[in-house]
Design an enzyme around this catalytic site. Structure first.
Site, PDB file in Angstrom:
ATOM      1  N   GLN A  36       7.344  54.454  39.679  1.00  0.00           N
ATOM      2  CA  GLN A  36       7.095  53.435  40.691  1.00  0.00           C
ATOM      3  C   GLN A  36       6.791  52.050  40.114  1.00  0.00           C
ATOM      4  OE1 GLN A  36       4.367  56.390  42.898  1.00  0.00           O
ATOM      5  NE2 GLN A  36       5.189  55.131  44.548  1.00  0.00           N
ATOM      6  N   TRP A  64      -5.077  53.926  45.705  1.00  0.00           N
ATOM      7  CA  TRP A  64      -3.616  53.826  45.608  1.00  0.00           C
ATOM      8  C   TRP A  64      -3.181  52.643  46.442  1.00  0.00           C
ATOM      9  CZ3 TRP A  64      -0.014  56.102  42.592  1.00  0.00           C
ATOM     10  CH2 TRP A  64       1.306  55.726  42.853  1.00  0.00           C
ATOM     11  N   HIS A 109       4.388  63.061  37.558  1.00  0.00           N
ATOM     12  CA  HIS A 109       4.394  62.440  38.884  1.00  0.00           C
ATOM     13  C   HIS A 109       5.864  62.367  39.345  1.00  0.00           C
ATOM     14  CE1 HIS A 109       1.800  59.847  41.684  1.00  0.00           C
ATOM     15  NE2 HIS A 109       2.991  59.852  42.244  1.00  0.00           N
ATOM     16  N   ASN A 117      -5.649  63.878  46.696  1.00  0.00           N
ATOM     17  CA  ASN A 117      -5.054  62.699  47.321  1.00  0.00           C
ATOM     18  C   ASN A 117      -5.281  62.828  48.816  1.00  0.00           C
ATOM     19  OD1 ASN A 117      -4.162  61.966  44.823  1.00  0.00           O
ATOM     20  ND2 ASN A 117      -1.976  62.209  45.264  1.00  0.00           N
ATOM     21  N   GLU A 177      -6.034  59.617  44.740  1.00  0.00           N
ATOM     22  CA  GLU A 177      -5.319  58.617  45.549  1.00  0.00           C
ATOM     23  C   GLU A 177      -5.958  58.513  46.920  1.00  0.00           C
ATOM     24  OE1 GLU A 177      -1.018  59.030  45.954  1.00  0.00           O
ATOM     25  OE2 GLU A 177      -0.872  59.593  43.838  1.00  0.00           O
ATOM     26  N   ASN A 235       1.132  65.962  40.009  1.00  0.00           N
ATOM     27  CA  ASN A 235       0.762  65.236  41.220  1.00  0.00           C
ATOM     28  C   ASN A 235       1.446  65.841  42.439  1.00  0.00           C
ATOM     29  OD1 ASN A 235      -0.381  62.746  42.606  1.00  0.00           O
ATOM     30  ND2 ASN A 235       1.791  62.554  43.128  1.00  0.00           N
ATOM     31  N   GLU A 236       0.667  66.307  43.391  1.00  0.00           N
ATOM     32  CA  GLU A 236       1.139  66.736  44.706  1.00  0.00           C
ATOM     33  C   GLU A 236       2.294  67.762  44.667  1.00  0.00           C
ATOM     34  OE1 GLU A 236       1.989  63.371  47.175  1.00  0.00           O
ATOM     35  OE2 GLU A 236      -0.103  62.766  47.265  1.00  0.00           O
ATOM     36  N   GLU A 286       8.122  52.263  46.446  1.00  0.00           N
ATOM     37  CA  GLU A 286       7.609  53.358  47.268  1.00  0.00           C
ATOM     38  C   GLU A 286       8.748  54.349  47.594  1.00  0.00           C
ATOM     39  OE1 GLU A 286       4.627  54.503  48.001  1.00  0.00           O
ATOM     40  OE2 GLU A 286       5.438  55.986  49.377  1.00  0.00           O
ATOM     41  N   TRP A 287       9.303  54.971  46.547  1.00  0.00           N
ATOM     42  CA  TRP A 287      10.274  56.051  46.661  1.00  0.00           C
ATOM     43  C   TRP A 287      11.385  55.710  47.673  1.00  0.00           C
ATOM     44  CZ3 TRP A 287       9.275  58.604  42.451  1.00  0.00           C
ATOM     45  CH2 TRP A 287       7.966  58.757  42.015  1.00  0.00           C
ATOM     46  N   TYR A 337      -5.178  60.735  52.464  1.00  0.00           N
ATOM     47  CA  TYR A 337      -4.713  59.524  53.141  1.00  0.00           C
ATOM     48  C   TYR A 337      -5.082  59.453  54.616  1.00  0.00           C
ATOM     49  CZ  TYR A 337      -1.855  57.996  49.172  1.00  0.00           C
ATOM     50  OH  TYR A 337      -1.444  57.539  47.946  1.00  0.00           O
ATOM     51  N   ARG A 350      -5.685  55.280  36.454  1.00  0.00           N
ATOM     52  CA  ARG A 350      -4.835  56.469  36.575  1.00  0.00           C
ATOM     53  C   ARG A 350      -3.369  56.032  36.542  1.00  0.00           C
ATOM     54  NH1 ARG A 350      -2.760  59.930  41.564  1.00  0.00           N
ATOM     55  NH2 ARG A 350      -1.700  61.510  40.330  1.00  0.00           N
TER      56      ARG A 350
HETATM   57  C1  PNW Z   1       1.694  59.966  47.488  1.00  0.00           C
HETATM   58  N1  PNW Z   1       2.026  62.734  53.318  1.00  0.00           N
HETATM   59  O1  PNW Z   1       2.590  60.776  48.176  1.00  0.00           O
HETATM   60  C2  PNW Z   1       2.256  59.802  46.096  1.00  0.00           C
HETATM   61  O2  PNW Z   1       1.492  60.472  45.131  1.00  0.00           O
HETATM   62  C3  PNW Z   1       2.524  58.393  45.680  1.00  0.00           C
HETATM   63  O3  PNW Z   1       3.445  58.356  44.624  1.00  0.00           O
HETATM   64  C4  PNW Z   1       2.976  57.582  46.861  1.00  0.00           C
HETATM   65  O4  PNW Z   1       3.344  56.271  46.496  1.00  0.00           O
HETATM   66  C5  PNW Z   1       1.845  57.558  47.865  1.00  0.00           C
HETATM   67  O5  PNW Z   1       1.465  58.847  48.258  1.00  0.00           O
HETATM   68  C6  PNW Z   1       2.138  56.771  49.138  1.00  0.00           C
HETATM   69  O6  PNW Z   1       3.182  57.344  49.860  1.00  0.00           O
HETATM   70  C7  PNW Z   1       2.384  61.222  49.471  1.00  0.00           C
HETATM   71  O7  PNW Z   1       3.066  62.917  54.004  1.00  0.00           O
HETATM   72  C8  PNW Z   1       3.491  61.546  50.198  1.00  0.00           C
HETATM   73  O8  PNW Z   1       0.917  62.980  53.794  1.00  0.00           O
HETATM   74  C9  PNW Z   1       3.378  62.053  51.463  1.00  0.00           C
HETATM   75  C10 PNW Z   1       2.129  62.239  52.025  1.00  0.00           C
HETATM   76  C11 PNW Z   1       0.995  61.913  51.292  1.00  0.00           C
HETATM   77  C12 PNW Z   1       1.130  61.399  50.019  1.00  0.00           C
END
Ligand code: PNW
Length: 504
Positions: free
Chosen positions: A48, A445, A149, A335, A403, A193-194, A452-453, A337, A105
């Site tokens: 990223q 984060w 990652h 992580n 994150e 990661n995830e 952002e992917w 959110y 990180r």
């Molecule tokens: C994370 N969801 O991914 C990643 O670790 C990061 O690389 C990314 O930039 C960041 O979140 C923001 O998108 C996620 O659907 C992808 O809940 C999806 C989810 C959560 C985190």
């Protein structure tokens, strides 16, 4: 009326209003401090931010291939240059210094150091991470390093990638290599990661690299191989490196909070099931019983039988593997959110999909602030609930939030919504610590706006903005960076800020 009566009445009225209308109301902030050794950090990942996609002998990763197709990115961009941190890492370090954080990180690009994933090494790639780590330590910032990652070397994907059980061998070789090269200077390692994103999006829906489709089969097989690969990397460290390097190794699991949409028992069960499928899937084998959650074994097993499979689509751990996996972490990387509302919903049995296996439906509470991402609303209460849930379900592990953050599309530097997000989420984390949850660190984060992917440069999570039209790609502090820096400096919440000294 004295102050106490005033506030009591104020809160009773607010609570009544909230209950009567269903509107989400902020909890009062807790004005208190974090433990004195609390780790404050900001986070990024290699693909990223680094750019330098073919620099100095780097091998290709699955994202170099995937992002070559402009249909895979909403703005047709790619991470070929991104924030150019391969060359501009000093700019990142300056940004970190102005935040005053103790940790950074970042992730290592596997194909930059081992171009074919295993075997041949790429010295300039190793030198890059050595320069980065040395420059961080020179200004007293400790590296917190993610080994994986999502950017798998394409050479390994050509051999089946995460679907090939040999990935546990490949990953152990890569992990040992990193511990050897960088381990004297790295005290915190995150293996993967995830796993959920890799397993369900990379090899399930196929929405992201490598784009393999198998939502009810490959998803579970990949999850299984990730858990085993992680455990091998953990045990390698435990036996060969920990005695001299004294670091810690964990894995990062993404968990969003699920509340039942009402107090009906079937919806309360559905919310717990959603949490178990999302977080327990990875966490229960590693931090819990050494095996998948019972509810997953039962749901996937029953459905597989009804669908005519001769065994469950969810793999089983052998007795030996359970011993390998159980307890294979020194901390729990989280992580977090956002949060959802959940209801029980028996899904169509003809659809073979991890999502449908759960028999739930979930949605964002429309009364919460919305980010620029459809999956991300601002729900700070979920932070505290998720942390307590992890403590209760998985034997009270040390937790590091690896994150937490929010996106917008404008990238404006007067980013009030991000200030609000960090203020309330970090406060919710503080309340969890006061509840007795062992949270020892927090990474925002992200440090900088970045690639952002599948959303390219359209979704911005940074504390610092970058104008991607320029070649200098300078990092400019947003209001959220200044807010976070003050929080870090105060090591908590003080009531001394103007307009910030009331309970709301
Ligand atoms: C994370 N969801 O991914 C990643 O670790 C990061 O690389 C990314 O930039 C960041 O979140 C923001 O998108 C996620 O659907 C992808 O809940 C999806 C989810 C959560 C985190």
């Amino acid at each position: 009326m004295n102050a106490i009566t005033y506030w009591t009445r104020h809160w009773l009225l607010l609570a009544f209003f909230a209950l009567a209308t269903g509107i989400y109301v902020d909890e009062p902030l807790l004005y208190d401090n974090f433990p004195s050794d609390f780790m404050w950090a900001a986070a990024t990942s290699a693909y990223q931010i680094e750019g330098g996609w073919d620099a100095d002998g780097k091998g290709l990763s699955i994202y170099d291939i995937w992002m070559n197709d402009p249909n895979h990115v909403s703005d047709g961009s790619s991470g070929k240059v991104a924030c150019n941190s391969y060359y501009f890492y000093q700019k990142d370090i300056e940004a970190l210094q102005s935040l005053g954080v103790s940790h950074y990180r970042f992730s290592i690009s596997w194909a930059r150091v081992l171009p074919d994933g295993i075997g041949r090494i790429n010295q300039p790639g190793i030198d890059y991470y050595k320069r980065l780590i040395a420059a961080l330590k020179a200004v007293n910032i400790e590296p917190m390093v993610t080994l994986y990652h999502w950017d798998l070397p394409q050479a390994l994907e050509s051999m089946g990638g995460w679907l090939n059980p040999n990935i546990a061998d490949w990953f152990e070789e890569y992990a040992r290599f990193c511990y050897t090269e960088f381990g004297n200077d790295v005290k915190y390692w995150i293996t993967v990661n995830e796993p959920w994103v890799i397993a369900y999006q990379g090899y399930g829906s196929g929405n992201t690299a490598p784009g393999t489709y198998g939502p009810g089969t490959y998803t579970y097989q990949v999850g299984h191989h990730i858990i085993l690969a992680h455990a091998r990397a953990y045990r390698a460290y435990e036996t060969s490196f920990k005695p001299t390097q004294n670091g810690k190794v964990g894995i990062t699991v993404n968990i969003n909070w699920y509340d039942p949409k009402d107090d009906q028992l079937e919806n309360i069960d559905a919310a717990e099931r959603a949490l178990q499928f999302l977080g327990g899937w990875i966490a229960n084998p590693i931090y819990g019983t050494g095996d998948y959650p019972d509810v997953m074994k039962q749901k996937v097993g029953d459905k597989s039988a009804q669908q005519g499979f001769n065994q469950s689509r969810l793999p089983e751990f052998t007795a030996e593997q359970k011993v390998l996996v159980q307890g294979s972490a020194d901390f729990f990387g989280l992580n977090y959110y956002t949060s959802y509302l959940t209801a029980n919903k028996i899904q169509d049995i003809s659809i073979i999909d991890y999502g449908y296996d759960q028999d739930i439906e979930s949605y964002s509470d429309p009364t919460c602030y919305q980010s620029s991402f459809d999956w991300l609303t601002i729900t700070p209460f979920g932070m505290r609930k998720t942390l307590n849930w992890i403590k209760d379900r998985f034997n009270d592990p040390e937790i590091i939030i690896t994150e937490n953050g929010i996106s917008d599309r404008s990238g404006n530097v007067d980013d009030m919504m991000r200030v609000y997000y960090y203020k309330h989420n970090i406060n919710s984390m503080l309340k969890a610590i006061k509840d007795g949850v062992r949270v020892t660190g927090y990474a925002a984060w992200s440090l900088i706006d970045n690639f952002e992917w599948g959303n390219g440069f359209t979704q911005k999570f940074g504390l610092f903005s970058i104008n991607f039209e320029t070649t200098d790609l300078n990092r400019t502090a947003k209001a959220s960076a200044r807010y976070y820096a003050k929080l870090v400096k105060d090591n908590g919440f003080t009531a001394d800020q103007p307009c910030n000294n009331t309970p709301i």
